[in-house]
Design a protein around this motif. Structure first.
Motif, short mmCIF file in Angstrom:
data_model
loop_
_atom_site.label_atom_id
_atom_site.label_comp_id
_atom_site.label_asym_id
_atom_site.label_seq_id
_atom_site.Cartn_x
_atom_site.Cartn_y
_atom_site.Cartn_z
N GLN A 1 -1.68 -50.48 17.29
CA GLN A 1 -0.73 -50.40 15.91
C GLN A 1 0.14 -51.27 16.02
O GLN A 1 0.48 -52.64 14.62
CB GLN A 1 -0.49 -49.22 15.63
N LYS A 2 1.10 -51.26 17.30
CA LYS A 2 1.76 -52.17 17.39
C LYS A 2 2.00 -53.86 17.31
O LYS A 2 2.50 -54.26 17.02
CB LYS A 2 2.66 -51.21 18.80
N ALA A 3 0.55 -53.29 18.08
CA ALA A 3 -0.32 -54.78 17.99
C ALA A 3 -0.28 -55.52 16.67
O ALA A 3 -0.18 -56.98 16.51
CB ALA A 3 -1.37 -54.64 18.69
N GLU A 4 -0.59 -54.93 15.32
CA GLU A 4 -0.44 -55.32 14.45
C GLU A 4 0.36 -56.29 14.02
O GLU A 4 0.86 -56.92 13.06
CB GLU A 4 -1.37 -53.94 13.64
N ARG A 5 1.83 -55.37 14.04
CA ARG A 5 2.72 -56.11 13.86
C ARG A 5 2.71 -57.98 14.21
O ARG A 5 3.48 -58.70 13.15
CB ARG A 5 3.96 -55.01 14.45
N PHE A 6 2.33 -58.06 15.24
CA PHE A 6 2.12 -59.83 15.92
C PHE A 6 1.07 -60.44 16.02
O PHE A 6 0.50 -61.42 16.72
CB PHE A 6 2.98 -59.56 17.51
N ARG A 7 0.37 -59.50 14.94
CA ARG A 7 -1.12 -59.81 14.67
C ARG A 7 -0.88 -61.81 14.46
O ARG A 7 -1.87 -62.15 15.51
CB ARG A 7 -1.75 -59.84 13.35
N THR A 8 -0.56 -62.70 13.76
CA THR A 8 -0.94 -63.51 13.96
C THR A 8 -0.10 -64.56 14.96
O THR A 8 -1.45 -65.29 15.04
CB THR A 8 0.04 -64.10 12.86
N GLU A 9 1.09 -64.28 15.90
CA GLU A 9 1.15 -64.45 16.81
C GLU A 9 0.31 -64.33 17.65
O GLU A 9 -0.47 -64.85 19.04
CB GLU A 9 2.27 -64.49 17.05
N LEU A 10 -0.47 -63.29 17.96
CA LEU A 10 -1.48 -62.38 19.53
C LEU A 10 -2.51 -63.44 19.09
O LEU A 10 -2.99 -64.05 19.77
CB LEU A 10 -1.75 -61.51 19.11
N LEU A 11 -3.10 -63.72 17.22
CA LEU A 11 -4.34 -64.61 17.47
C LEU A 11 -3.90 -66.22 18.05
O LEU A 11 -4.78 -66.26 18.82
CB LEU A 11 -4.40 -64.03 15.71
N ARG A 12 -3.03 -66.79 17.90
CA ARG A 12 -2.96 -67.93 18.15
C ARG A 12 -2.97 -68.64 19.51
O ARG A 12 -3.76 -69.60 19.68
CB ARG A 12 -1.59 -68.42 17.35
N ARG A 13 -2.65 -67.16 20.52
CA ARG A 13 -3.13 -67.17 22.20
C ARG A 13 -4.03 -66.67 22.20
O ARG A 13 -4.21 -66.14 23.04
CB ARG A 13 -1.71 -66.41 22.21
#
Length: 438
Positions: free
Chosen positions: A300-312
């Motif tokens: 759930q916490k990762a969902e907040r940074f989904r866009t940046e994490l997907l970029r990586r």
């Protein structure tokens, strides 16, 4: 009427499928080692328009093939009888390897880990079975989660004449690539130790002469100093040699774990099942292992940074402790569950050909979303616990493991990851550092 016999054609490996066992040619997959990807060793025959009465005579070949037919229909006990019968009919090495290997698959399905390990040990030791086949076969997934597999893998890693020599040789080749100067260092350790030992042999008699005294006796303190230097040098060089040996064994163990990790299966968002090795150069899997509440909170916490994490290139892989001991899907017949079997051929030869094209890679990337589900949770949990032991972490603690683009472990830590720090640490997929990581 002319009589025709049925000659042995050649040894084939068959892909495990509970409904049909389509013959595939052996090939070399894209992986750490050149391992066969197709399983269930079988014997194939040429067809003939006419048959003699002798064609119905029971042979080792016919028993192996009949056993495979029974195995594919879920008749385990009868299949075991056929494989045992093949071993009692004076089989050649090829037939014996097939019989022992498929016996092991039957025992693994029945949860008989010790019997499966004994069969595989014989096939490895006496009939040149490749250890990679054991790592790859989905019918042995349950066996790979058992302590008996860990013992077998450790034997293979240590090598020797009895079992796993080829597996250790492959591990050492990879180790030399990752640490290219270790062999040179060890050579100099041995050479310098030998030189110091020879010098020591000449110094000891000189010391006795110096102690006895006389007109031509050497200086006592100078000789004693030379002796001390030689002995100290030998001690230091031997210690360095043993330290490098220890590091090499630790590295071989890690490479072995990495190879096991690369064969663990995942289910993508499109319901396709792939092995982790197929995602190399495409994503950075982040394994989240722990209690259900902890893992869910981290996602759930990762969902907040989904866009940046997907970029990586981050792909979340949740592993909940204890899920591997719960029945996931009712198993029918053999091999993978029925709903997974339809997508398993993507792991085979056809997938690898398509993966060589830009179109196929683009399609795979399109199928990869932010999260994947683990297949064979017990196997995943077993691997994570082994990794925890190697890093001095109590097995069963909540941990996260970040993998590199090349599939190796980048780093790990207790608890769940701090996503902002992960974003700072991981470069975007288009960055130069990411290209160097591939």
């Amino acid at each position: 009427m002319a009589v025709a016999t049925l000659p042995l054609y050649h040894h084939l490996l068959r892909f495990s499928n509970p409904k049909s066992r389509t013959t595939l040619r052996p090939r070399l997959p894209t992986s750490t080692f050149n391992f066969h990807k197709n399983f269930h060793l079988s014997i194939a025959f040429c067809s003939s328009t006419s048959q003699s009465p002798e064609a119905n005579v029971e042979t080792a070949e016919s028993c192996v093939n009949l056993g495979l037919q029974l195995f594919s229909k879920g008749r385990v006990k009868e299949a075991l009888v056929q494989f045992d019968a093949a071993l009692n009919l004076d089989p050649n090495p090829l037939e014996a390897q097939a019989a022992f290997y498929n016996k092991a698959c039957c025992h693994a399905y029945r949860g008989e880990g010790k019997k499966a390990a004994d069969c595989l040990r014989v096939a490895l030791r006496e009939y040149n079975l490749k250890f990679g086949t054991i790592l790859n076969d989905p019918d042995l997934a349950s066996f790979r989660a058992l302590p008996e597999f860990k013992e077998l893998q450790e034997e293979a890693r240590l090598g020797g004449e009895d079992i796993g020599y080829g597996f250790r040789r492959d591990l050492k080749l990879i180790s030399e690539v990752q640490a290219p100067f270790r062999g040179v260092r060890k050579f100099f350790y041995v050479a310098l130790s030998a030189a110091a030992g020879i010098s020591l042999l000449f110094t000891i008699p000189r010391l006795f002469r110096a102690i006895q005294g006389g007109d031509e006796a050497p200086d006592v303190w100078e000789t004693a100093g030379n002796l001390a230097v030689n002995m100290g040098g030998i001690i230091v060089l031997v210690a360095l040699f043993l330290w490098d040996n220890k590091k090499e064994e630790e590295q071989l163990a890690q490479i072995s774990r990495n190879e096991t990790l690369s064969r663990l299966p995942l289910r993508l968002s499109t319901n396709r099942i792939v092995e982790l090795v197929q995602l190399r150069d495409t994503v950075r899997p982040v394994i989240l292992a722990g209690k259900k509440e902890t893992v869910s909170s981290a996602i759930q916490k990762a969902e907040r940074f989904r866009t940046e994490l997907l970029r990586r290139g981050v792909l979340l892989v949740p592993v909940v402790w204890g899920e591997g001991r719960e029945p996931q899907i009712e198993k029918r017949g053999f091999g993978a569950p029925t709903n997974a079997t339809a997508v398993l051929p993507s792991i085979g030869e056809d997938f690898e050909k398509r993966a060589q094209s830009i179109t196929a890679k683009s399609k795979l990337k399109a199928e990869i979303r932010f999260r994947a589900e683990v297949v064979s949770p017990a196997e995943w949990e077993s691997w994570i616990r082994d990794q925890q032991k190697s890093e001095g972490v109590t097995p069963g603690e909540d941990v996260y493991i970040i993998l590199r683009l090349d599939g190796r472990v980048r780093r790990s830590g207790r608890g769940m990851p701090d996503w902002p720090k992960i974003i700072e640490e991981l470069p975007p997929m288009e960055a130069l550092l990411s290209k160097l990581e591939r």
